[in-house]
Design a protein around this motif. Structure first.
Motif, mmCIF file in Angstrom:
data_model
loop_
_atom_site.group_PDB
_atom_site.id
_atom_site.type_symbol
_atom_site.label_atom_id
_atom_site.label_comp_id
_atom_site.label_asym_id
_atom_site.label_seq_id
_atom_site.Cartn_x
_atom_site.Cartn_y
_atom_site.Cartn_z
ATOM 1 N N ASP A 225 20.081 -9.166 -48.031
ATOM 2 C CA ASP A 225 19.561 -8.134 -48.926
ATOM 3 C C ASP A 225 20.207 -6.810 -48.541
ATOM 4 O O ASP A 225 20.062 -6.342 -47.410
ATOM 5 C CB ASP A 225 18.040 -8.042 -48.804
ATOM 6 C CG ASP A 225 17.420 -7.120 -49.852
ATOM 7 O OD1 ASP A 225 18.085 -6.155 -50.258
ATOM 8 O OD2 ASP A 225 16.272 -7.376 -50.260
ATOM 9 N N ASP B 197 18.658 -21.970 -44.019
ATOM 10 C CA ASP B 197 18.611 -21.088 -45.175
ATOM 11 C C ASP B 197 19.037 -19.699 -44.728
ATOM 12 O O ASP B 197 18.610 -19.216 -43.667
ATOM 13 C CB ASP B 197 17.200 -21.016 -45.764
ATOM 14 C CG ASP B 197 16.784 -22.317 -46.428
ATOM 15 O OD1 ASP B 197 17.668 -23.020 -46.956
ATOM 16 O OD2 ASP B 197 15.582 -22.635 -46.412
ATOM 17 N N GLU C 115 19.398 -15.639 -46.093
ATOM 18 C CA GLU C 115 19.050 -14.636 -47.101
ATOM 19 C C GLU C 115 19.686 -13.305 -46.709
ATOM 20 O O GLU C 115 19.582 -12.872 -45.553
ATOM 21 C CB GLU C 115 17.534 -14.472 -47.203
ATOM 22 C CG GLU C 115 16.775 -15.737 -47.566
ATOM 23 C CD GLU C 115 16.959 -16.131 -49.019
ATOM 24 O OE1 GLU C 115 17.307 -15.226 -49.834
ATOM 25 O OE2 GLU C 115 16.774 -17.311 -49.347
ATOM 26 N N PRO D 72 18.639 -19.303 -59.418
ATOM 27 C CA PRO D 72 18.247 -20.113 -58.259
ATOM 28 C C PRO D 72 18.271 -21.602 -58.595
ATOM 29 O O PRO D 72 17.952 -22.010 -59.710
ATOM 30 C CB PRO D 72 16.821 -19.635 -57.951
ATOM 31 C CG PRO D 72 16.721 -18.301 -58.594
ATOM 32 C CD PRO D 72 17.607 -18.334 -59.797
ATOM 33 N N SER E 196 21.432 -15.716 -51.606
ATOM 34 C CA SER E 196 20.776 -16.820 -50.903
ATOM 35 C C SER E 196 21.775 -17.960 -50.737
ATOM 36 O O SER E 196 22.549 -18.265 -51.653
ATOM 37 C CB SER E 196 19.554 -17.329 -51.679
ATOM 38 O OG SER E 196 18.602 -16.294 -51.860
ATOM 39 N N TYR E 197 21.732 -18.600 -49.568
ATOM 40 C CA TYR E 197 22.629 -19.704 -49.259
ATOM 41 C C TYR E 197 21.866 -20.818 -48.568
ATOM 42 O O TYR E 197 20.915 -20.567 -47.815
ATOM 43 C CB TYR E 197 23.783 -19.245 -48.355
ATOM 44 C CG TYR E 197 24.722 -18.267 -49.021
ATOM 45 C CD1 TYR E 197 25.886 -18.702 -49.648
ATOM 46 C CD2 TYR E 197 24.430 -16.907 -49.036
ATOM 47 C CE1 TYR E 197 26.731 -17.806 -50.270
ATOM 48 C CE2 TYR E 197 25.274 -16.004 -49.666
ATOM 49 C CZ TYR E 197 26.428 -16.463 -50.281
ATOM 50 O OH TYR E 197 27.259 -15.572 -50.903
ATOM 51 N N GLU F 100 16.906 -12.703 -37.421
ATOM 52 C CA GLU F 100 16.792 -11.631 -38.406
ATOM 53 C C GLU F 100 17.559 -10.415 -37.897
ATOM 54 O O GLU F 100 17.552 -10.129 -36.690
ATOM 55 C CB GLU F 100 15.333 -11.266 -38.647
ATOM 56 C CG GLU F 100 14.519 -12.410 -39.241
ATOM 57 C CD GLU F 100 13.066 -12.043 -39.463
ATOM 58 O OE1 GLU F 100 12.646 -10.999 -38.918
ATOM 59 O OE2 GLU F 100 12.364 -12.783 -40.176
ATOM 60 N N GLN G 35 21.259 -9.244 -53.588
ATOM 61 C CA GLN G 35 20.435 -10.194 -52.847
ATOM 62 C C GLN G 35 21.077 -11.574 -53.027
ATOM 63 O O GLN G 35 21.227 -12.042 -54.154
ATOM 64 C CB GLN G 35 18.988 -10.216 -53.343
ATOM 65 C CG GLN G 35 18.211 -8.928 -53.065
ATOM 66 C CD GLN G 35 18.507 -7.838 -54.080
ATOM 67 O OE1 GLN G 35 18.585 -8.094 -55.277
ATOM 68 N NE2 GLN G 35 18.693 -6.604 -53.610
ATOM 69 N N SER H 78 19.375 -9.330 -43.064
ATOM 70 C CA SER H 78 19.713 -10.746 -43.205
ATOM 71 C C SER H 78 18.721 -11.576 -42.401
ATOM 72 O O SER H 78 18.107 -11.107 -41.436
ATOM 73 C CB SER H 78 21.140 -11.023 -42.725
ATOM 74 O OG SER H 78 21.266 -10.789 -41.329
#
Length: 285
Positions: free
Chosen positions: A47, A43, A45, A271, A31-32, A76, A29, A59
């Motif tokens: 997974d 943002d 994400e 994080p 995150s950027y 998405e 997982q 994503s």
């Protein structure tokens, strides 16, 4: 920015190739945060979870801050893949939905036994006055995620910064060209969860077909621009993790920074902590 998203997502998905290899990587997982217009604009994400039969990769991209006020955007995607006995990945189904200030789109691709995808697009590509994508142009191509996974599947111990990916995302056909530059040291940044040694790579975007005729001239200009990417291998993990990206946009520079990373359900990059609110001024008695 949506034109740049395939490049960003392709780069960020590189480490997920090891999910289907013998590296012991079962889940990831990531995150950027993407910065533009002087602040955090998007943002991202990712997974991914794999097993002996295949993989599932999801994503999400969401605009935030000032960018959300100027050009609200959300995308998405959901990808399902199978793994054959030889360890090769092949896509089963890819679906994406995007909704923004200027358009709303959905794409579903399902692969048949012939290896070619059947595609359902809403709105239809012809509504946008796009150059057609011919059947021979999508043969031996993959969706953006599978292209990256398949390319480095057998090379997860080597730097995945060489070669060319041929990609079809349901509407657009393009190539991504990769080239390694060399090792650098990334300084600490309040925007990034990582600082330290990293391999610098370059990506070049080559549009092939499926782009709107109205914007094709601007799209062609992207061929002369370079997206820079930095990857690192964390101790104990045979995975090249993208930690920083940099490119340009019509409104200036765009930079992506890793903000958190969890591998095999263990946090490997903590994080980023939001800055605490300023303390109220002291009031004299």
């Amino acid at each position: 920015m949506p034109i740049r998203l395939p490049v960003f997502l392709a780069a960020l998905l590189l480490p997920l190739s090891a999910l289907a290899s013998d590296s012991g990587l079962r889940s990831a997982q990531l995150s950027y945060g993407v910065y533009a217009l002087g602040g955090r604009a998007f943002d991202i994400e990712l997974d991914a979870r794999g097993n002996a039969e295949g993989m599932k990769v999801m994503s999400a991209v969401r605009s935030t801050g000032t960018a959300n006020l100027l050009l609200r955007f959300r995308m998405e995607s959901d990808l399902r893949l199978r793994l054959d006995p030889a360890g090769r990945l092949s896509p089963l189904r890819y679906a994406s939905q995007s909704d923004g200030s200027f358009s709303r789109r959905s794409v579903v691709m399902v692969w048949g036994e012939d290896g070619l995808p059947s595609t359902v697009i809403d709105p239809p590509a012809e509504n946008d006055d796009r150059d057609p994508v011919l059947p021979e142009q999508i043969r031996n191509t993959f969706d953006p995620t599978t292209a990256l996974l398949a390319r480095v599947l057998a090379r997860d111990s080597a730097a995945p910064c060489a070669g060319t990916d041929q990609i079809f995302d349901g509407r657009r056909r393009f190539n991504l060209h990769y080239e390694a530059v060399g090792m650098e040291t990334l300084p600490a940044s309040e925007r990034s969860a990582y600082a330290g040694p990293a391999l610098k790579c370059q990506l070049r975007f080559e549009p092939i077909a499926g782009y709107t005729r109205k914007h094709m001239e601007n799209t062609r200009k992207l061929e002369n621009e370079v997206t820079e990417m930095w990857l690192t291998r964390l101790p104990g993990h045979p995975v090249w993790l993208p930690v920083r990206l940099r490119t340009t946009w019509m409104l200036g520079d765009v930079a992506g920074h890793v903000t958190a990373a969890r591998i095999n359900d263990r946090m490997v990059l903590n994080p980023l902590q939001e800055a605490p609110p300023p303390a109220p001024p002291e009031i004299a008695p």
